[in-house]
Design a protein around this motif. Sequence first.
Motif: not given
Length: 201
Positions: A98, A23, A45, A50
């Motif tokens: 992001n 993660e 994420i 991802s």
Amino acid sequence: MTSFEQNNPFDSPYDTLDSTQKEIRVCSMTERSSENHIDLLLHTIRLERSNGKFKCLSYAWGSPSKVRHVTVNGTPILVGENLYNLLHKLRKLGLGHNIWIDAICINQNNEEEKQPQLNLMQEIYPLASEVFVGLEGCSPRTTGAEEIFAASVSGNSLNEMPLMRRSPDEIKEACREFIMIFESDWYTRIWTLQEVYLARK
């Protein structure tokens, strides 16, 4: 790696990451960000899920004596002045969503978290859709310098660059600005070349 948060007087905005699931956190600017303030939200994420859904920022941390406040998950934290300025540039360009930024997305006060996260860098950068390079203090004024830089890290032939179809004076100026990159703080940071060479774009 220099830490700007070792003496951070504020509460931590970080939840625990599961290193067994690879993660990571990515950050996004909120609508509360402005010319005078950067407000960020973190979300977690898994790297294996991802691919292409986040970006990275490669930059020089700069002097630990030059720090600014940003807000992360409602909590003020300290970041270097270089990063603070780059965050404002990303905001103006509409690119503040992001993004994986080591100083913000890794809990710099948690040694147990830091090393596993740093070990993931060789996976994080290739999976990012883009890697933004923060050449604070030496940003090229010409696209030619950017073309040379991109070709040099990708291994593409310099002869194929659009720059080579321009005037000798334009080529000379682009080369001069390209050399400035190697005199910048970004180039002297041990991590940055690795970050760019790992990037897909």
